[in-house]
Design an enzyme around this catalytic site. Structure first.
Site: not given
Length: 256
Positions: A163, A248
């Site tokens: 990501h 996250c």
């Protein structure tokens, strides 16, 4: 008065079966992961956040990485459509949580894909990683949704990284900490400060001068302190084995 709501989702029994893409699989100690998650939740609470738990999705090993399910911006919650299809059953719990928090809710629709971990908000600019989990249609839909909030969406091509926020995040003053070899840093249109620890580019501003980061980045913690911020250090070693980072494991919803 709290800083706002921090959404988290506890790790399930199948955590060790979580997806890995750019690293080799290693054994995950689920019991230790649960203790680390408890300490992570405590760090958020100690920093002034009201911690709320998202309903479990124990059939989904990666559900603890709740950030990937929703992007929150100025009272709007954009429900994602994860690039890994096996993660899409995580969405109903996230939707319930953001609705209970009083947010306006929209969603990324077929054919777009978008992971929240690809979305980095810095002021009114929203950088979106374009890579394995987020596609052009997802970027376009996010741009349309955030236009109502006066945000400018900038796509950023990724290289060998899961990501965007696995490669770059921002300090409270907008300074970008990065591993620039992992993405097209020129696409940001602003300078980055390179770090020499993989976990050093994963930070979460918690309000005022507080900055959350992982225990695996001690040199970056020292740098953060030198820059005038207060590091809040947590050990997330078991989540790092699954390409997870401090960003996250939560979704922060600032108080209005």
């Amino acid at each position: 008065m709290t800083r706002g709501i921090a959404l988290v989702r506890r790790p399930g029994d199948r955590l060790a079966d979580g997806l890995v893409t750019h690293i080799e699989r290693s054994d995950v100690d689920v019991a230790l992961a649960r203790r680390q998650h408890a300490a992570y939740r405590a760090a958020l609470a100690d920093a002034g956040w009201q911690v709320r738990e998202v309903d479990p999705a124990d059939q989904c090993p990666d559900a603890v990485f709740v950030e990937d399910t929703v992007v929150v911006c100025d009272g709007l919650a954009v429900l994602s459509r994860p690039g890994a299809p096996e993660r899409r059953p995580e969405l109903p719990g996230a939707e319930k949580a953001v609705r209970e928090a009083g947010l306006e809710v929209v969603r990324v629709e077929v054919p777009g894909t978008l992971d929240g971990g690809d979305v980095l908000q810095v002021g009114t600019t929203v950088y979106v990683g374009r890579g394995g989990r987020t596609d052009d249609a997802g970027v376009d839909q996010l741009r349309a949704h955030l236009a109502s909030r006066g945000r400018t969406v900038v796509p950023v091509p990724l290289r060998e990284v899961l990501h965007l926020k696995s490669a770059v995040t921002a300090l409270p003053d907008g300074t970008l900490l990065a591993l620039p070899d992992l993405f097209d840093a020129d696409a940001l249109g602003r300078p980055v400060r390179a770090v020499d620890e993989e976990a050093g580019c994963h930070v979460v501003p918690l309000g005022d001068d507080l900055v959350l980061l992982a225990a695996s980045a001690p040199r970056t913690a020292a740098l953060v302190a030198e820059l005038g911020f207060t590091p809040v250090v947590v050990d997330i070693s078991e989540y790092e084995k699954l390409e997870g980072c401090v960003t996250c494991l939560s979704v922060l919803i600032p108080a209005p």
